[in-house]
Design a protein around this motif. Structure first.
Motif, PDB file in Angstrom:
ATOM      1  N   LEU A  87       0.777  -1.539  -0.136  1.00 48.95           N
ATOM      2  CA  LEU A  87      -0.042  -0.212  -0.162  1.00 48.95           C
ATOM      3  C   LEU A  87       0.791   1.303  -0.213  1.00 48.95           C
ATOM      4  O   LEU A  87       0.779   1.738  -0.454  1.00 48.95           O
ATOM      5  CB  LEU A  87      -0.787  -0.307   0.816  1.00 48.95           C
ATOM      6  N   ALA A  88       1.830   1.089   0.595  1.00 51.74           N
ATOM      7  CA  ALA A  88       2.886   2.556   0.799  1.00 51.74           C
ATOM      8  C   ALA A  88       2.888   2.709  -0.108  1.00 51.74           C
ATOM      9  O   ALA A  88       3.812   3.546  -0.638  1.00 51.74           O
ATOM     10  CB  ALA A  88       4.294   1.951   2.038  1.00 51.74           C
ATOM     11  N   ASP A  89       3.989   2.115  -1.511  1.00 56.90           N
ATOM     12  CA  ASP A  89       4.389   1.870  -2.538  1.00 56.90           C
ATOM     13  C   ASP A  89       3.604   2.249  -3.595  1.00 56.90           C
ATOM     14  O   ASP A  89       4.191   2.969  -5.132  1.00 56.90           O
ATOM     15  CB  ASP A  89       5.274   0.488  -2.468  1.00 56.90           C
ATOM     16  N   ALA A  90       2.613   2.062  -3.702  1.00 54.78           N
ATOM     17  CA  ALA A  90       1.350   2.091  -4.175  1.00 54.78           C
ATOM     18  C   ALA A  90       1.328   4.171  -4.303  1.00 54.78           C
ATOM     19  O   ALA A  90       0.608   4.665  -5.635  1.00 54.78           O
ATOM     20  CB  ALA A  90       0.018   1.775  -4.558  1.00 54.78           C
ATOM     21  N   GLY A  91       1.531   4.456  -3.351  1.00 52.38           N
ATOM     22  CA  GLY A  91       1.005   5.556  -2.488  1.00 52.38           C
ATOM     23  C   GLY A  91       0.087   6.389  -2.640  1.00 52.38           C
ATOM     24  O   GLY A  91       0.391   7.372  -3.207  1.00 52.38           O
ATOM     25  N   LEU A  92      -1.405   5.457  -2.814  1.00 56.16           N
ATOM     26  CA  LEU A  92      -2.202   5.930  -3.116  1.00 56.16           C
ATOM     27  C   LEU A  92      -3.335   5.952  -1.963  1.00 56.16           C
ATOM     28  O   LEU A  92      -4.295   6.424  -1.505  1.00 56.16           O
ATOM     29  CB  LEU A  92      -3.589   4.795  -4.143  1.00 56.16           C
ATOM     30  N   THR A  93      -2.815   5.205  -0.732  1.00 56.36           N
ATOM     31  CA  THR A  93      -3.854   5.188   0.615  1.00 56.36           C
ATOM     32  C   THR A  93      -3.352   5.773   2.000  1.00 56.36           C
ATOM     33  O   THR A  93      -1.978   5.611   1.809  1.00 56.36           O
ATOM     34  CB  THR A  93      -3.066   3.573   0.758  1.00 56.36           C
ATOM     35  N   ARG A  94      -3.732   6.998   2.454  1.00 55.17           N
ATOM     36  CA  ARG A  94      -3.627   8.193   3.107  1.00 55.17           C
ATOM     37  C   ARG A  94      -3.323   7.501   4.584  1.00 55.17           C
ATOM     38  O   ARG A  94      -2.918   7.274   4.988  1.00 55.17           O
ATOM     39  CB  ARG A  94      -4.161   9.369   3.028  1.00 55.17           C
ATOM     40  N   LEU A  95      -4.689   6.525   5.097  1.00 60.13           N
ATOM     41  CA  LEU A  95      -4.612   5.367   6.435  1.00 60.13           C
ATOM     42  C   LEU A  95      -4.286   4.213   5.836  1.00 60.13           C
ATOM     43  O   LEU A  95      -5.901   3.602   5.372  1.00 60.13           O
ATOM     44  CB  LEU A  95      -5.624   6.607   7.637  1.00 60.13           C
ATOM     45  N   ALA A  96      -3.922   3.275   6.595  1.00 64.01           N
ATOM     46  CA  ALA A  96      -4.287   2.046   6.801  1.00 64.01           C
ATOM     47  C   ALA A  96      -4.506   1.228   7.827  1.00 64.01           C
ATOM     48  O   ALA A  96      -3.858   1.864   9.266  1.00 64.01           O
ATOM     49  CB  ALA A  96      -2.805   1.097   6.352  1.00 64.01           C
ATOM     50  N   VAL A  97      -6.036   0.891   7.954  1.00 65.94           N
ATOM     51  CA  VAL A  97      -6.334   0.970   9.254  1.00 65.94           C
ATOM     52  C   VAL A  97      -6.307  -0.231   9.627  1.00 65.94           C
ATOM     53  O   VAL A  97      -6.521  -1.237   9.207  1.00 65.94           O
ATOM     54  CB  VAL A  97      -8.105   1.279  10.236  1.00 65.94           C
ATOM     55  N   VAL A  98      -4.819  -0.937  10.164  1.00 64.21           N
ATOM     56  CA  VAL A  98      -4.927  -2.925  11.235  1.00 64.21           C
ATOM     57  C   VAL A  98      -6.772  -2.995  12.682  1.00 64.21           C
ATOM     58  O   VAL A  98      -5.609  -1.939  13.154  1.00 64.21           O
ATOM     59  CB  VAL A  98      -3.438  -2.582  11.415  1.00 64.21           C
ATOM     60  N   GLU A  99      -6.844  -3.198  11.510  1.00 64.38           N
ATOM     61  CA  GLU A  99      -8.648  -3.681  12.639  1.00 64.38           C
ATOM     62  C   GLU A  99      -7.340  -5.238  12.881  1.00 64.38           C
ATOM     63  O   GLU A  99      -7.691  -6.178  11.993  1.00 64.38           O
ATOM     64  CB  GLU A  99      -9.537  -4.329  12.349  1.00 64.38           C
ATOM     65  N   LEU A 100      -7.496  -5.405  14.780  1.00 70.29           N
ATOM     66  CA  LEU A 100      -6.898  -6.451  15.046  1.00 70.29           C
ATOM     67  C   LEU A 100      -8.267  -7.710  15.218  1.00 70.29           C
ATOM     68  O   LEU A 100      -8.600  -6.820  15.290  1.00 70.29           O
ATOM     69  CB  LEU A 100      -5.755  -6.694  16.536  1.00 70.29           C
ATOM     70  N   TRP A 101      -7.671  -9.262  15.282  1.00 71.14           N
ATOM     71  CA  TRP A 101      -8.664  -9.843  15.746  1.00 71.14           C
ATOM     72  C   TRP A 101      -8.551  -9.505  17.018  1.00 71.14           C
ATOM     73  O   TRP A 101      -7.686  -9.512  17.702  1.00 71.14           O
ATOM     74  CB  TRP A 101      -8.501 -11.290  14.956  1.00 71.14           C
ATOM     75  N   ASP A 102      -9.888 -10.503  17.274  1.00 66.89           N
ATOM     76  CA  ASP A 102      -9.779 -10.218  19.192  1.00 66.89           C
ATOM     77  C   ASP A 102      -9.327 -10.180  19.699  1.00 66.89           C
ATOM     78  O   ASP A 102      -8.857  -9.332  20.171  1.00 66.89           O
ATOM     79  CB  ASP A 102     -11.553 -11.012  19.606  1.00 66.89           C
ATOM     80  N   SER A 103      -8.686 -11.164  20.309  1.00 65.00           N
ATOM     81  CA  SER A 103      -7.492 -11.634  20.951  1.00 65.00           C
ATOM     82  C   SER A 103      -6.407 -11.054  21.460  1.00 65.00           C
ATOM     83  O   SER A 103      -4.950 -11.191  21.852  1.00 65.00           O
ATOM     84  CB  SER A 103      -7.911 -12.908  21.715  1.00 65.00           C
ATOM     85  N   VAL A 104      -5.563 -10.244  19.288  1.00 61.74           N
ATOM     86  CA  VAL A 104      -4.374 -10.332  18.831  1.00 61.74           C
ATOM     87  C   VAL A 104      -4.241  -8.713  20.588  1.00 61.74           C
ATOM     88  O   VAL A 104      -4.922  -7.730  20.007  1.00 61.74           O
ATOM     89  CB  VAL A 104      -4.366  -9.649  17.720  1.00 61.74           C
ATOM     90  N   GLU A 105      -3.030  -8.999  20.763  1.00 59.10           N
ATOM     91  CA  GLU A 105      -2.309  -7.687  21.763  1.00 59.10           C
ATOM     92  C   GLU A 105      -1.839  -6.742  20.919  1.00 59.10           C
ATOM     93  O   GLU A 105      -1.586  -7.357  19.631  1.00 59.10           O
ATOM     94  CB  GLU A 105      -1.992  -8.327  22.778  1.00 59.10           C
ATOM     95  N   PRO A 106      -2.095  -5.235  21.329  1.00 58.66           N
ATOM     96  CA  PRO A 106      -1.638  -4.809  20.331  1.00 58.66           C
ATOM     97  C   PRO A 106      -0.169  -4.401  19.808  1.00 58.66           C
ATOM     98  O   PRO A 106       0.580  -4.089  19.630  1.00 58.66           O
ATOM     99  CB  PRO A 106      -2.435  -2.728  20.803  1.00 58.66           C
TER     100      PRO A 106
END
Length: 417
Positions: A87-106
């Protein structure tokens, strides 16, 4: 070319988490959400982790990646960074929201993203305040709830939720009709330094409407993906505070220091709407047998307790206290600074030295008891009396360090010595 920012959104409260993600997608043009479904993590070596990428309009792409070492979180780490780099290399996305699965710790995911050189700008935990106490009191193993991230995952609902809550500097707080003043006071006392941002409710939608398939609920439970009625509530479409928080910046080293037992930013004394936080600080060691005998009462005294403590028979070892859901974790986290030679201090992070200076005692250095208990209906006086009874008596204290080190060592069972 647009520079990519990465915001991590996590939490066991799935509806609150999805509401936060929807609000960010709706409010930030050129944003996408990445989600890895770890539902099949405990289904064996042939299980797959399903990745989805979507924007405010709907699903963009899906993919699969195999488990790594029978660990779904390991697979997530292996797959997440290449997707973000694409996504970063494509240069078209301003914000990537990483939605973690339920029990994944940030914490682990934030450190992975930051180590890759990507621009991590926020870590957010989404919370439904009405569910705080039920989750903090839930001692079930994640595996029992279908939420384990690996076959070897031995975490509980309570301790996982507590770490999710306390790591993030931003809490996206669901506007829940079931939440009351006690719930909100509990949230404020558990993480008083966090920025709390209100968000609206999440609208349940059909999968065919362009949304990604949500992570499966605990096995045997009802799916969150039931079609919504026409009058279903929609998420708050604009939240300037949440949008600003998504780009505020995030320092993984500072976040780790704020959670490390030696330098943790622990809550302060408080009492509001029936919720109390007791900060108990002493410069005398615990008698190991008396403390061990009191553990059950101490663990059940509060919804959440944590901090650092000092056992008489281990004068040089800083011990970590971490209790939620009626279960206690005790760990050795290295030496007290006072036990180190002066030459070693230059190798200690400044934040650790600063924390030690605040607790410094002319005789014992930074050795101390610093425990924090937070709960509705906390018996403050009874808890203080119980803790005081676990300290060395005047006679035991006067006997000195040589005598202390000959005391029994019941905590060997915790520390696997």
């Amino acid at each position: 070319m647009t520079q990519l920012s990465v915001a991590i959104v996590g939490g066991l409260h799935a509806d609150a988490r999805r509401a936060a993600v929807e609000t960010l997608l709706a409010g930030v043009p050129g944003s996408v959400a990445l989600h890895h479904d770890l539902t099949t993590a405990i289904d064996g070596p042939d299980a797959k982790v399903v990745r989805t990428v979507r924007d405010a309009a709907g699903l963009i792409s899906t993919g699969e990646t195999p488990l790594v070492n029978d660990c779904a979180c390991c697979a997530l780490r292996e797959d997440l960074v290449p997707e973000l780099e694409r996504l970063a290399d494509a240069g078209l996305t301003r914000l990537a929201v990483v939605e973690l699965w339920d029990s994944v710790e940030p914490k682990a995911m934030a450190e992975v993203v930051a180590a890759s050189g990507l621009r991590l700008t926020s870590v957010i935990t989404a919370v439904d305040p009405a569910l705080l106490l039920p989750y903090l009191g839930n001692g079930d193993d994640l595996a029992e709830r279908g939420l384990a991230a690996a076959t070897t995952d031995q975490r509980t609902v309570a301790d996982t939720f507590a770490r999710q809550l306390e790591y993030a500097p931003v809490l996206a707080v669901l506007d829940s009709e079931e939440a009351d003043d006690e719930d909100r006071a509990l949230l404020a006392q558990l993480h008083p330094t966090a920025q709390r941002v209100p968000i609206g409710s999440w609208a349940r939608v059909e999968r065919g409407a362009g949304q990604y398939p949500s992570a499966a609920p605990p096995r045997g439970a009802t799916s969150h993906d039931a079609p919504a009625p026409d009058n279903a509530p929609h998420p708050q479409r604009r939240s300037p505070a949440l949008l600003a928080a998504a780009f505020a910046g995030f320092d993984v080293d500072a976040a780790a220091a704020a959670q490390h037992p030696a330098s943790a930013l622990l809550p302060t004394d408080a009492d509001e709407h029936g919720v109390t936080t007791l900060v108990w600080h002493r410069h005398r060691p615990f008698h190991p047998e008396r403390l061990y005998a009191a553990l059950e009462d101490l663990c059940c005294a509060a919804a959440r307790s944590r901090g650092r403590f000092w056992l008489a028979e281990r004068p040089d070892t800083l011990l970590y206290w971490d209790a939620a859901g009626g279960a206690l974790c005790v760990e050795s986290v290295g030496p007290w600074l006072a036990s180190l030679p002066d030459a070693a201090w230059d190798m200690v992070p400044p934040v650790r030295r600063a924390a030690a200076a605040l607790d410094w005692h002319p005789e014992h250095g930074d050795r101390c008891q610093h425990l924090v208990f937070t709960s509705p209906g906390l018996d403050r006086d009874g808890l203080e009396q119980l803790l005081e009874s676990c300290l060395l008596t005047d006679a035991e204290y006067a006997a000195g360090r040589d005598a202390w080190e000959r005391l029994p060592r019941p905590f060997d069972t915790f520390l696997e010595v």
